[in-house]
Design an enzyme around this catalytic site. Structure first.
Site, PDB file in Angstrom:
ATOM      1  N   ASP A 179      -7.506  -7.509   0.510  1.00  0.00           N
ATOM      2  CA  ASP A 179      -6.631  -7.810   1.754  1.00  0.00           C
ATOM      3  C   ASP A 179      -7.279  -7.563   2.951  1.00  0.00           C
ATOM      4  O   ASP A 179      -8.083  -6.740   3.068  1.00  0.00           O
ATOM      5  CB  ASP A 179      -5.146  -6.845   1.446  1.00  0.00           C
ATOM      6  CG  ASP A 179      -5.766  -5.391   2.088  1.00  0.00           C
ATOM      7  OD1 ASP A 179      -6.141  -4.667   1.124  1.00  0.00           O
ATOM      8  OD2 ASP A 179      -5.147  -5.080   3.113  1.00  0.00           O
ATOM      9  N   ASP A 193       0.840  -1.077  -0.213  1.00  0.00           N
ATOM     10  CA  ASP A 193       0.014  -0.087   0.034  1.00  0.00           C
ATOM     11  C   ASP A 193       0.910   1.137   0.030  1.00  0.00           C
ATOM     12  O   ASP A 193       2.019   1.333   0.128  1.00  0.00           O
ATOM     13  CB  ASP A 193      -1.052  -0.178   1.331  1.00  0.00           C
ATOM     14  CG  ASP A 193      -0.245  -0.079   2.540  1.00  0.00           C
ATOM     15  OD1 ASP A 193       1.051   0.199   2.479  1.00  0.00           O
ATOM     16  OD2 ASP A 193      -1.167  -0.360   3.500  1.00  0.00           O
TER      17      ASP A 193
END
Lengths: 378, 378
Positions: B269, B93
């Site tokens: 996720d 991320d």
């Protein structure tokens, strides 16, 4: 039909012995190190990963297991081997040591010891007979007699009293064990007597007369200096029968293991490799390494390229340092694994050296490796 | 020479898609679930054990890794794949979400965000360009643009402002990424716009015009009800190009995954399987199970005999209950493993169902299993 319990000496080199123990759940090559599985688990490790370090036997703690989840419960679930999914041999201690070290309130009497559970405060009684019963419920391949374990230093009178009580408990333990004998399962007696060699000799003589399947040297690694411990081991081991295994309880560092094997010990258990692993310390062929130290932060080398276990060869010191600093569970898991693998490698090295008749050379080389340290890292 | 990054749609069933992503470190079958490896480790699990659950890609957190051990350090050590010994694809991320959720003090400006590290109090700046640089240093197969992620509920004006800023940051991210393009590595844009479908549509349209290799739906699972989240997903997914993967960030429960795949999402996720596993909760085909509950204490059955992973079939519920109550690390390890294996099994089931053209039936059966529960245990 399992093989009956047996021990045979395969080779000797000085006082050091290379042997094999046969139990209902398999064979154990000695000298052997038993990882500690206190609460039915070697902390953080899957059973297969414990096996992969080379361990052939683990230790379970009667004190912890009797309190939680309970011996009768484990028996109803098929015994400790099935419960923790460990198919190889298990040795259980008798609970005596933890009663002394973990319960705040306890009353010691001839009959047994009553203590307050550290979990829920309940009063619990442990007698020699109950300790044997619990270990049978757990299904331990090797059970230990209940004994009274003192901290050192202690006065001679106190040591003598505790030793004598432990002898009477040994006799009761043996009687209880034999009343429900299970083929191939073993009960070990425990030599007590503190740092007093005369008392140790008396304890060893009396126990030997009772004919246990194996003998432990107990009440050491409880605060005394290493030289005192090794002196007691050196004097006590020759008093025990050659055809029975000898187990030094709760010991120790890699150096302790080398020295105790040299003096005739066959079996060990200790929390050091796993406990220290959880705190960022690794045992290696070049000594102990503190992974929390900043000098590892950029070190791409694995911890020990020569260790036979992949974990020691795979992960960089920088990664182990990072996991340790970040307090990541995987750091505890990997360092426990690496340490157990090193302990097993050390035992395997000792076994090979005894067979080859060069134990003293192996001992000297191993210690020189620890002292030399990790030269590249300096 | 690694394959360049690509995505192909293999089958569709309604809005649900079955696809394959190609990255420099291997292929990922979609719909895919990515275990979260926050600090360069899926908590408590060895990389091989993560692979054994069926995971083909893991997520790393830029925020955590940039602060400790540092992106430049990881790069010097060979990148995140080598550092954590994970040879398969990694998505990172951008750090934006954790800056919002973890740092007490932060200053958001057009240029970027400055925040106080939760580790040592140092002031750190994160810009779209630096976020791209960090992710390149880590070696992420898939990097994410820096965005501003709001908590919901929030006002429309605030949501619009954050979405517009995220679009400008998307453009800067893309420029930075392309200035050092590495063959086969990908950058995804992130659709923002809160729970406002008009703003979501505007964000999707603008991002699509920038031509990212993939698109995420961000700013969900931040406090809004599930039906709001699913509505946004349903309306947003069709606005994204068919030939690019769609990633719903930070989601979710097994039910969330079923519903989002039905609406056209390819990647997920979430920390739930590992975090809940550490707290004694298991995800199974018959719903969530709280292993701390006393009803499991004497239950010799494994958690899920039908799960394809040995951990779900091997250890008794009584043992998992014991480990949970005793707060043993192995409980966290086993339940994290079992939960990740269940998530992967769920994803594999969805992939097969889409290929077979019976996704809705699979969804209905799976949900019925959860609702029916573990009948034998009642």
């Amino acid at each position: 039909m399992p093989d009956p319990f047996s021990f045979r000496q395969i080779a000797v080199d000085g006082a050091a012995r290379r042997g094999e123990i046969v139990t209902p759940h398999g064979r154990v090559q000695t000298p052997a190190f038993m990882p500690v599985g206190t609460q039915a688990t070697v902390k953080g490790l899957m059973p297969n990963d414990v096996r992969a370090t080379g361990a052939e036997i683990v230790l379970g703690n009667t004190y912890h297991l009797m309190l939680r989840p309970g011996a009768e419960r484990i028996a109803a679930l098929g015994g400790l081997h099935a419960f923790m999914h460990w198919p190889l041999p298990i040795l259980t201690d008798s609970g005596g040591f933890q009663v002394m070290s973990l319960s705040a309130l306890r009353r010691l009497e001839e009959h047994g010891v009553t203590f307050r559970s550290h979990l829920d405060g309940a009063m619990v009684e442990l007698t020699p007979e109950r300790a044997v019963e619990i270990q049978a419920l757990l299904g331990a391949d090797i059970a230990m007699q209940l004994d009274e374990c003192l901290r050192l230093p202690a006065g001679r009178e106190e040591i003598s009293r505790a030793m004598q009580l432990s002898l009477r408990w040994a006799e009761r333990s043996k009687r209880a064990f034999e009343s429900k004998a299970r083929e191939g399962y073993a009960l070990f007696g425990i030599v007590q007597g503190g740092d007093d060699i005369t008392l140790r000799a008396e304890s060893a003589r009396e126990l030997t007369g009772m004919d246990f399947q194996g003998y432990a040297v107990g009440g050491l690694a409880v605060g005394e200096p290493q030289d005192v411990m090794l002196k007691i081991v050196k004097e006590t081991a020759p008093l025990l029968p050659q055809d029975r295994p000898r187990y030094l309880m709760g010991v120790g560092t890699p150096h302790d293991l080398l020295e105790a094997v040299k003096r005739g010990i066959d079996m060990f258990d200790c929390v050091l490799p796993t406990r220290n692993g959880r705190h960022g310390m690794a045992f290696t062929r070049y000594g102990a390494v503190n992974l929390a130290n900043a000098r590892h932060a950029n070190d791409a080398r694995p911890l020990d390229e020569q260790n036979s276990h992949p974990a020691a060869r795979t992960y960089s010191r920088a990664y182990l340092h990072h996991l340790t600093k970040a307090n990541e569970m995987l750091g505890a898991v990997l360092l426990s694994t690496i340490n157990l693998a090193y302990y097993q490698e050390l035992m395997a090295g000792m076994r090979a050296a005894i067979e080859g008749g060069h134990f003293d050379a192996f001992r000297a080389e191993t210690m020189a490796g620890w002292e030399r340290g990790d030269i590249q890292a300096l």
